[in-house]
Design an enzyme around this catalytic site. Structure first.
Site, PDB file in Angstrom:
ATOM      1  N   SER A 182       0.822  -1.205   0.000  1.00 40.96           N
ATOM      2  CA  SER A 182       0.000   0.000   0.000  1.00 40.96           C
ATOM      3  C   SER A 182       0.863   1.265   0.000  1.00 40.96           C
ATOM      4  CB  SER A 182      -0.959  -0.059   1.184  1.00 40.96           C
ATOM      5  OG  SER A 182      -2.080   0.717   0.905  1.00 40.96           O
ATOM      6  N   LYS A 186       4.349   1.958  -2.286  1.00 41.06           N
ATOM      7  CA  LYS A 186       4.825   3.125  -3.043  1.00 41.06           C
ATOM      8  C   LYS A 186       6.277   3.404  -2.640  1.00 41.06           C
ATOM      9  CE  LYS A 186       0.222   5.255  -2.090  1.00 41.06           C
ATOM     10  NZ  LYS A 186      -0.702   4.540  -2.874  1.00 41.06           N
ATOM     11  N   TRP A 273      -9.671   0.612  -5.214  1.00 38.43           N
ATOM     12  CA  TRP A 273      -9.026   1.907  -4.933  1.00 38.43           C
ATOM     13  C   TRP A 273      -7.579   1.934  -5.454  1.00 38.43           C
ATOM     14  CZ3 TRP A 273     -10.655   6.485  -4.367  1.00 38.43           C
ATOM     15  CH2 TRP A 273      -9.984   7.467  -3.639  1.00 38.43           C
ATOM     16  N   HIS A 304      -7.800  -5.459  -0.088  1.00 40.60           N
ATOM     17  CA  HIS A 304      -6.564  -4.713   0.142  1.00 40.60           C
ATOM     18  C   HIS A 304      -5.865  -5.199   1.414  1.00 40.60           C
ATOM     19  CE1 HIS A 304      -4.031  -1.207  -0.340  1.00 40.60           C
ATOM     20  NE2 HIS A 304      -4.241  -0.864   0.924  1.00 40.60           N
TER      21      HIS A 304
END
Ligand code: GCU
Length: 320
Positions: A182, A186, A273, A304
């Protein structure tokens, strides 16, 4: 382990072209999105604080280290945890995964230990608080001259974990994997792009400003991410909100910038998302930069999260 077959429509979706990847592409990502990571932050000391033997049903040891990193204004001290599979020793060092933890140090899945990997982690907020108006300061305050976002600071932290790994007996820091989920996926990608010591970069559910394409509609966009998380990026990144087409880069170029080192992207079917299709298309678009098996992708059912099966897919890719 369950795999989801890739939806038929994905395989017909348009894959964007990959511009030539020059040595300046990482600078372009720094300028527009993540900010410039300062050089320096020198590891000065690593001290073993404690060792628990036989955690995870005797399958692993847990070593706690305090590491001191000298930064321009002050030291940053990190309390790290290394999960070391049973049998790892100076004579038989084991391969390493570095990662950041959400909310305190969690046990990695037992199967990761059983697969013979050490996992070195720190709570991500020890490096930089995840707050637009933090009560305490993190590493960004210790480098007064730089403008970088929190994602950049967390990526810097992943590189410092790798520095620390060199002092930990039983760990082989030679071909490390950097893995994140998540917002920390990144950070893992940004660390992989900047630090050539990382042999394999794994981004799980990393979404917007991670593996997914800005120019693929769906999921989180720049307006949403910069409104809720303005501290993650350079302030000027928000000027691209609603104007994704004017960005000078897209995320397939970030993936490609890591080549020839290897990259693995994992998505979950219900994680809308994070835009799983946008992540898949970025991988497909980046493929020309890599050798065979240089980049991999996995889609699993569910939502997720970073699950044991995500770890195992990533480790299986790393072993290939
Ligand atoms: C939010 C954010 C995402 C991020 C995620 C996470 O949903 O919008 O960009 O990846 O948090 O880190 O869990």
């Amino acid at each position: 382990m369950t795999d989801s077959p890739l939806p038929e429509a994905w395989q017909r979706a348009e894959v964007p072209p990959l511009p030539a990847i020059g040595s300046d592409v990482v600078d372009e990502f720094a300028r527009t999105i993540y900010g410039r990571t300062p050089d320096g932050g020198r590891l000065t000391e690593v001290v073993l604080r404690s060792r628990d033997d036989g955690v995870l049903d005797g399958a692993a040891d847990r070593l706690r280290h305090r590491a001191v990193i000298a930064c321009p204004l002050d030291d940053l001290e990190l309390d790290t945890v290394t999960h070391l599979p049973a049998g790892a020793s100076a004579e038989h060092p084991v391969p390493l995964v570095v990662t950041l933890d959400f909310e305190g140090n969690k046990e990695p899945p037992a199967q990761v230990m059983a697969a013979g990997y050490a996992v070195l982690a720190v709570d991500y907020q020890q490096i930089e608080p995840d707050d637009p108006d933090p009560a305490a300061t993190g590493v960004r305050a210790l480098f007064p001259r730089e403008s970088w976002g929190a994602v950049g600071a967390w990526a810097w932290g992943l590189s410092r974990l790798l520095d620390i790994a060199g002092s930990i007996e039983g760990v082989d820091p030679a071909e490390p994997i950097v893995l994140g989920h998540s917002r920390l996926g990144k950070a893992a990608l940004w660390a992989g792009a900047q630090d050539e010591r990382f042999a394999v970069t794994v981004a799980n559910g990393s979404g917007c400003c991670g593996a997914s394409l800005f120019r693929h509609p769906g999921g989180e966009d720049i307006a949403a991410i910069t409104t809720k998380f303005p501290h993650w990026f350079v302030p000027s990144f928000s000027t691209y909100a609603g104007n994704e087409d004017s960005l000078p880069v897209d995320q397939h170029q970030l993936l490609a910038s890591i080549a020839p080192r290897r990259v693995y992207v994992t998505s979950a079917e219900d994680d809308a998302w994070a835009d799983p299709i946008g992540e898949y298309l970025a991988v497909q678009a980046a493929r020309p930069a890599f050798g065979p098996d240089g980049i991999g992708y996995h889609l699993r059912p569910g939502g997720h999260a970073l699950l044991e099966e995500d770890w195992l897919h990533a480790l299986a890719f790393a072993k290939r």
